[in-house]
Design a protein around this motif. Structure first.
Motif, PDB file in Angstrom:
ATOM      1  N   ALA A  57      31.996   0.256 -19.298  1.00 56.70           N
ATOM      2  CA  ALA A  57      32.892  -0.767 -20.044  1.00 56.70           C
ATOM      3  C   ALA A  57      34.482   0.386 -19.658  1.00 56.70           C
ATOM      4  O   ALA A  57      34.061   2.112 -20.252  1.00 56.70           O
ATOM      5  N   CYS A  58      35.094   0.643 -18.948  1.00 57.26           N
ATOM      6  CA  CYS A  58      36.187   1.275 -18.246  1.00 57.26           C
ATOM      7  C   CYS A  58      37.569  -0.263 -18.353  1.00 57.26           C
ATOM      8  O   CYS A  58      37.915   0.505 -16.854  1.00 57.26           O
ATOM      9  N   MET A  59      38.253  -0.704 -19.068  1.00 62.09           N
ATOM     10  CA  MET A  59      39.594  -1.646 -19.058  1.00 62.09           C
ATOM     11  C   MET A  59      40.685  -0.311 -19.123  1.00 62.09           C
ATOM     12  O   MET A  59      40.609  -0.702 -20.661  1.00 62.09           O
ATOM     13  N   VAL A  60      41.861  -0.952 -18.494  1.00 65.26           N
ATOM     14  CA  VAL A  60      43.204  -1.009 -19.784  1.00 65.26           C
ATOM     15  C   VAL A  60      43.142  -1.562 -20.423  1.00 65.26           C
ATOM     16  O   VAL A  60      42.808  -2.884 -19.912  1.00 65.26           O
ATOM     17  N   GLY A  61      43.623  -1.302 -21.769  1.00 63.82           N
ATOM     18  CA  GLY A  61      44.255  -2.441 -22.603  1.00 63.82           C
ATOM     19  C   GLY A  61      42.294  -2.651 -23.749  1.00 63.82           C
ATOM     20  O   GLY A  61      42.876  -3.286 -24.813  1.00 63.82           O
ATOM     21  N   GLU A  62      41.793  -1.989 -23.373  1.00 62.24           N
ATOM     22  CA  GLU A  62      40.007  -2.104 -23.650  1.00 62.24           C
ATOM     23  C   GLU A  62      39.774  -0.795 -24.452  1.00 62.24           C
ATOM     24  O   GLU A  62      40.030   0.134 -23.616  1.00 62.24           O
ATOM     25  N   ALA A  63      38.538  -0.568 -25.488  1.00 63.06           N
ATOM     26  CA  ALA A  63      38.382   0.098 -25.274  1.00 63.06           C
ATOM     27  C   ALA A  63      36.749   0.675 -24.412  1.00 63.06           C
ATOM     28  O   ALA A  63      36.417  -0.895 -24.052  1.00 63.06           O
ATOM     29  N   GLY A  64      36.336   1.840 -24.231  1.00 63.92           N
ATOM     30  CA  GLY A  64      35.566   2.094 -23.052  1.00 63.92           C
ATOM     31  C   GLY A  64      34.167   2.901 -23.722  1.00 63.92           C
ATOM     32  O   GLY A  64      34.523   3.357 -24.783  1.00 63.92           O
ATOM     33  N   TYR A  65      33.276   2.725 -22.497  1.00 64.13           N
ATOM     34  CA  TYR A  65      31.773   2.689 -23.189  1.00 64.13           C
ATOM     35  C   TYR A  65      31.223   3.380 -21.546  1.00 64.13           C
ATOM     36  O   TYR A  65      30.897   2.459 -20.681  1.00 64.13           O
ATOM     37  N   TRP A  66      30.872   4.399 -22.361  1.00 67.32           N
ATOM     38  CA  TRP A  66      29.425   4.753 -21.189  1.00 67.32           C
ATOM     39  C   TRP A  66      28.944   6.076 -21.074  1.00 67.32           C
ATOM     40  O   TRP A  66      28.996   6.025 -22.606  1.00 67.32           O
ATOM     41  N   THR A  67      27.526   6.596 -20.987  1.00 64.64           N
ATOM     42  CA  THR A  67      26.714   7.185 -20.974  1.00 64.64           C
ATOM     43  C   THR A  67      26.398   8.186 -19.961  1.00 64.64           C
ATOM     44  O   THR A  67      26.710   8.053 -18.686  1.00 64.64           O
ATOM     45  N   MET A  68      26.235   9.419 -20.701  1.00 66.35           N
ATOM     46  CA  MET A  68      25.939  10.770 -19.929  1.00 66.35           C
ATOM     47  C   MET A  68      24.898  11.058 -20.075  1.00 66.35           C
ATOM     48  O   MET A  68      24.099  11.032 -21.609  1.00 66.35           O
ATOM     49  N   GLU A  69      24.288  12.349 -19.163  1.00 65.88           N
ATOM     50  CA  GLU A  69      22.934  12.506 -19.147  1.00 65.88           C
ATOM     51  C   GLU A  69      23.144  13.436 -20.094  1.00 65.88           C
ATOM     52  O   GLU A  69      24.222  14.311 -20.601  1.00 65.88           O
ATOM     53  N   SER A  70      21.430  14.015 -21.124  1.00 69.08           N
ATOM     54  CA  SER A  70      21.794  14.939 -21.855  1.00 69.08           C
ATOM     55  C   SER A  70      20.713  16.146 -21.446  1.00 69.08           C
ATOM     56  O   SER A  70      19.900  16.482 -20.805  1.00 69.08           O
ATOM     57  N   ASP A  71      21.221  16.976 -21.953  1.00 67.81           N
ATOM     58  CA  ASP A  71      20.664  18.457 -21.838  1.00 67.81           C
ATOM     59  C   ASP A  71      19.732  19.067 -22.632  1.00 67.81           C
ATOM     60  O   ASP A  71      19.090  20.195 -22.578  1.00 67.81           O
ATOM     61  N   ASP A  72      19.095  17.984 -24.286  1.00 67.31           N
ATOM     62  CA  ASP A  72      18.983  18.246 -25.255  1.00 67.31           C
ATOM     63  C   ASP A  72      17.696  17.650 -25.327  1.00 67.31           C
ATOM     64  O   ASP A  72      17.228  16.686 -24.817  1.00 67.31           O
ATOM     65  N   PHE A  73      16.521  18.108 -25.236  1.00 70.56           N
ATOM     66  CA  PHE A  73      15.388  17.930 -25.121  1.00 70.56           C
ATOM     67  C   PHE A  73      14.749  16.756 -25.591  1.00 70.56           C
ATOM     68  O   PHE A  73      13.475  15.423 -25.174  1.00 70.56           O
ATOM     69  N   PHE A  74      15.514  16.346 -27.002  1.00 75.05           N
ATOM     70  CA  PHE A  74      14.811  15.709 -27.837  1.00 75.05           C
ATOM     71  C   PHE A  74      15.605  14.121 -28.105  1.00 75.05           C
ATOM     72  O   PHE A  74      16.191  13.152 -28.685  1.00 75.05           O
ATOM     73  N   THR A  75      17.063  14.490 -26.935  1.00 72.89           N
ATOM     74  CA  THR A  75      18.105  13.628 -26.789  1.00 72.89           C
ATOM     75  C   THR A  75      17.491  13.052 -25.387  1.00 72.89           C
ATOM     76  O   THR A  75      17.833  13.300 -24.187  1.00 72.89           O
ATOM     77  N   ASP A  76      17.641  11.463 -25.076  1.00 71.65           N
ATOM     78  CA  ASP A  76      17.704  10.568 -23.454  1.00 71.65           C
ATOM     79  C   ASP A  76      18.805  11.186 -23.078  1.00 71.65           C
ATOM     80  O   ASP A  76      19.543  11.148 -21.625  1.00 71.65           O
ATOM     81  N   PHE A  77      19.989  10.185 -23.832  1.00 72.85           N
ATOM     82  CA  PHE A  77      20.920  10.645 -23.208  1.00 72.85           C
ATOM     83  C   PHE A  77      22.761  10.884 -24.741  1.00 72.85           C
ATOM     84  O   PHE A  77      21.732  10.430 -25.287  1.00 72.85           O
ATOM     85  N   PHE A  78      23.553  10.905 -24.385  1.00 67.21           N
ATOM     86  CA  PHE A  78      24.102  10.415 -25.029  1.00 67.21           C
ATOM     87  C   PHE A  78      25.545   8.994 -24.842  1.00 67.21           C
ATOM     88  O   PHE A  78      25.616   8.769 -23.782  1.00 67.21           O
ATOM     89  N   GLY A  79      26.135   8.640 -25.932  1.00 68.30           N
ATOM     90  CA  GLY A  79      26.664   7.381 -25.912  1.00 68.30           C
ATOM     91  C   GLY A  79      28.521   8.259 -26.081  1.00 68.30           C
ATOM     92  O   GLY A  79      28.264   9.037 -27.227  1.00 68.30           O
ATOM     93  N   HIS A  80      29.192   7.501 -24.912  1.00 70.18           N
ATOM     94  CA  HIS A  80      30.104   7.887 -25.811  1.00 70.18           C
ATOM     95  C   HIS A  80      31.128   7.046 -25.644  1.00 70.18           C
ATOM     96  O   HIS A  80      31.503   5.752 -24.991  1.00 70.18           O
ATOM     97  N   HIS A  81      31.921   6.443 -26.763  1.00 66.46           N
ATOM     98  CA  HIS A  81      32.673   4.930 -27.097  1.00 66.46           C
ATOM     99  C   HIS A  81      34.312   5.873 -27.259  1.00 66.46           C
ATOM    100  O   HIS A  81      34.816   6.867 -27.964  1.00 66.46           O
TER     101      HIS A  81
END
Length: 114
Positions: A57-81
């Motif tokens: 989600a990346c739209m003007v007037g709304e909250a955004g959300y995306w995921t990013m790859e992790s470099d931590d062995f115990f974490t699959d990915f990071f989510g960001h709001h």
């Protein structure tokens, strides 16, 4: 400067996504995103340049959300709001150079830790 109302991830180029308190450099050429915290923002693990996994989600007037790859062995990915997105602009020329500098400085600051 070219602005759009929404990013889907299919675009090309380097984009600045601006919210009330922060901005994000979304480099769709390289598939990476960098959070540039605003004044008074607390540092987080997500402030370092990270590979973009999904752009949900990346739209003007709304909250955004995306995921990013992790470099931590115990974490699959990071989510960001994000909070409400105010502007999405394509960076070219001098603005692209300034953004590259901001990203480099942010990466150095993030590696130094809070």
């Amino acid at each position: 400067m070219k602005t759009v109302e929404r990013l889907s991830g299919d675009e090309d180029g380097v984009w600045r996504v601006t919210t009330v308190g922060s901005s994000y450099i979304v480099n769709l050429q390289r598939g990476i995103v960098t959070h540039l915290p605003g004044v008074g923002s607390n540092p987080t693990i997500k402030d370092l340049e990270r590979p973009l996994r999904t752009l949900d989600a990346c739209m003007v007037g709304e909250a955004g959300y995306w995921t990013m790859e992790s470099d931590d062995f115990f974490t699959d990915f990071f989510g960001h709001h994000t909070i409400t997105i105010q502007r999405i602009e394509l960076l070219t020329g001098m603005e692209l150079g300034k953004a590259a500098r901001e990203v480099a400085l942010q990466n150095i600051n993030a590696m130094d830790g809070p």
